[in-house]
Write an enzyme that holds these catalytic residues in place. Structure first.
Site, PDB file in Angstrom:
ATOM      1  N   ASP A  23       0.874  -1.166   0.000  1.00  0.00           N
ATOM      2  CA  ASP A  23       0.000   0.000   0.000  1.00  0.00           C
ATOM      3  C   ASP A  23       0.919   1.227   0.000  1.00  0.00           C
ATOM      4  O   ASP A  23       2.119   1.115   0.264  1.00  0.00           O
ATOM      5  CB  ASP A  23      -0.893  -0.026   1.241  1.00  0.00           C
ATOM      6  CG  ASP A  23      -1.806   1.179   1.337  1.00  0.00           C
ATOM      7  OD1 ASP A  23      -2.339   1.606   0.300  1.00  0.00           O
ATOM      8  OD2 ASP A  23      -1.964   1.699   2.460  1.00  0.00           O
ATOM      9  N   ASP A  25      -0.023   5.097   1.107  1.00  0.00           N
ATOM     10  CA  ASP A  25      -0.200   6.008   2.241  1.00  0.00           C
ATOM     11  C   ASP A  25      -0.240   5.223   3.552  1.00  0.00           C
ATOM     12  O   ASP A  25      -1.052   4.315   3.714  1.00  0.00           O
ATOM     13  CB  ASP A  25      -1.485   6.811   2.066  1.00  0.00           C
ATOM     14  CG  ASP A  25      -1.464   7.631   0.788  1.00  0.00           C
ATOM     15  OD1 ASP A  25      -0.786   8.661   0.775  1.00  0.00           O
ATOM     16  OD2 ASP A  25      -2.099   7.216  -0.202  1.00  0.00           O
ATOM     17  N   THR A 115      -2.590   1.089  -4.354  1.00  0.00           N
ATOM     18  CA  THR A 115      -3.109   2.168  -3.518  1.00  0.00           C
ATOM     19  C   THR A 115      -4.531   2.543  -3.888  1.00  0.00           C
ATOM     20  O   THR A 115      -4.956   2.368  -5.030  1.00  0.00           O
ATOM     21  CB  THR A 115      -2.202   3.412  -3.639  1.00  0.00           C
ATOM     22  OG1 THR A 115      -2.745   4.470  -2.857  1.00  0.00           O
ATOM     23  CG2 THR A 115      -2.083   3.883  -5.085  1.00  0.00           C
ATOM     24  N   SER A 116      -5.257   3.094  -2.918  1.00  0.00           N
ATOM     25  CA  SER A 116      -6.597   3.620  -3.176  1.00  0.00           C
ATOM     26  C   SER A 116      -6.560   5.046  -3.687  1.00  0.00           C
ATOM     27  O   SER A 116      -7.595   5.588  -4.081  1.00  0.00           O
ATOM     28  CB  SER A 116      -7.445   3.557  -1.891  1.00  0.00           C
ATOM     29  OG  SER A 116      -7.668   2.226  -1.502  1.00  0.00           O
ATOM     30  N   LYS A 147     -10.635  -1.261  -2.470  1.00  0.00           N
ATOM     31  CA  LYS A 147     -10.550  -1.933  -1.167  1.00  0.00           C
ATOM     32  C   LYS A 147     -11.793  -1.594  -0.345  1.00  0.00           C
ATOM     33  O   LYS A 147     -12.256  -0.462  -0.410  1.00  0.00           O
ATOM     34  CB  LYS A 147      -9.288  -1.464  -0.427  1.00  0.00           C
ATOM     35  CG  LYS A 147      -7.987  -1.699  -1.193  1.00  0.00           C
ATOM     36  CD  LYS A 147      -6.808  -1.043  -0.492  1.00  0.00           C
ATOM     37  CE  LYS A 147      -5.528  -1.146  -1.310  1.00  0.00           C
ATOM     38  NZ  LYS A 147      -4.365  -0.512  -0.661  1.00  0.00           N
ATOM     39  N   ASP A 172      -1.661  -0.789   6.156  1.00  0.00           N
ATOM     40  CA  ASP A 172      -1.874  -0.137   7.445  1.00  0.00           C
ATOM     41  C   ASP A 172      -3.344  -0.010   7.807  1.00  0.00           C
ATOM     42  O   ASP A 172      -3.670   0.306   8.948  1.00  0.00           O
ATOM     43  CB  ASP A 172      -1.249   1.252   7.459  1.00  0.00           C
ATOM     44  CG  ASP A 172      -1.979   2.227   6.549  1.00  0.00           C
ATOM     45  OD1 ASP A 172      -2.239   1.867   5.379  1.00  0.00           O
ATOM     46  OD2 ASP A 172      -2.314   3.332   7.001  1.00  0.00           O
TER      47      ASP A 172
END
Length: 225
Positions: A23, A25, A115-116, A147, A172
């Site tokens: 991921d 961030d 990543t989102s 996600k 995270d």
């Protein structure tokens, strides 16, 4: 416990030949001080009751959060405005300890970022933090379902040319961990104490104390999740 083949010696774990899906961030970069001002400026116009530090559902795509705040009809233009603000504020992004050194040591074909965030935002944050951009970067625009659906990590593994079961995910957030689990990855490493709520296999404080050694990822000071 990790399903992927591994060796353990105390709190040190070794994963030989695994694909690595990070991921962004909260794992590679600390973007809170970059994202908060952007969201705060955006919220003044679109959702005054929203407080990023208090209310942000971490791990979800910004477009989905925005749609929940302004409604589906206004979501597209409101998301575009937010993305522009996030890109402008990305200069405040910082590296998560150990991230830049770790990814510099990895073969380019061994790792990806999933990543989102939108692509331009993720790219700007990686650049500002000094963390090398990967060859494979899966972002919000690349999947129909974000996600916690499995789609992002399934696509990340596919683009690496790996089976999900042969990959390790670093996450995270709870939605991110659920996404990785749903994709059937071989191990989930939680980054930061907040990741424990998602039930990862192992937990690390950050990416310090890790190294790529003779084709294996060695993780020191990992705790069983």
């Amino acid at each position: 416990m990790p399903k992927i083949a591994h060796a353990r010696c105390g709190s040190t774990w070794e994963f030989d030949g695994a694909g690595i899906l990070f991921d962004c961030d909260g794992v590679l970069v600390d973007s809170v001080d970059a994202a908060a001002p952007a969201w705060e400026e955006w919220a003044l116009r679109h959702a005054p009751a929203f407080d990023f530090r208090r209310d942000a559902p971490h791990g979800m795509r910004p477009s989905e959060v925005v749609a929940g705040l302004v409604g589906p009809e206004a979501a597209s233009s409101a998301t575009a405005e937010l993305v522009a603000l996030e890109v402008e504020a990305a200069v405040a992004t910082r590296e998560i300890p150990g991230a830049a050194q770790l990814v510099r040591s990895l073969p380019r074909e061994a790792w990806a970022v999933v990543t989102s965030s939108n692509r331009v935002v993720a790219t700007a944050r990686l650049r500002a933090s000094g963390v090398r951009r990967p060859v494979v970067l899966v972002t919000a625009e690349d999947v129909i379902r974000g996600k916690p659906a499995p789609d992002p990590y399934l696509l990340g593994a596919q683009r690496l040319g790996r089976a999900p079961a042969d990959c390790i995910v670093f996450e995270d957030s709870v939605p991110g961990i659920r996404s990785a689990r749903a994709a059937g990855v071989g191990a989930v490493i939680g980054v930061g104490s907040g990741s424990r709520a998602g039930g990862p296999d192992l937990v690390v404080a950050d990416l310090g104390g890790m190294q790529w050694h003779e084709g294996a990822l060695v993780i020191a000071a990992a705790e069983v999740g």
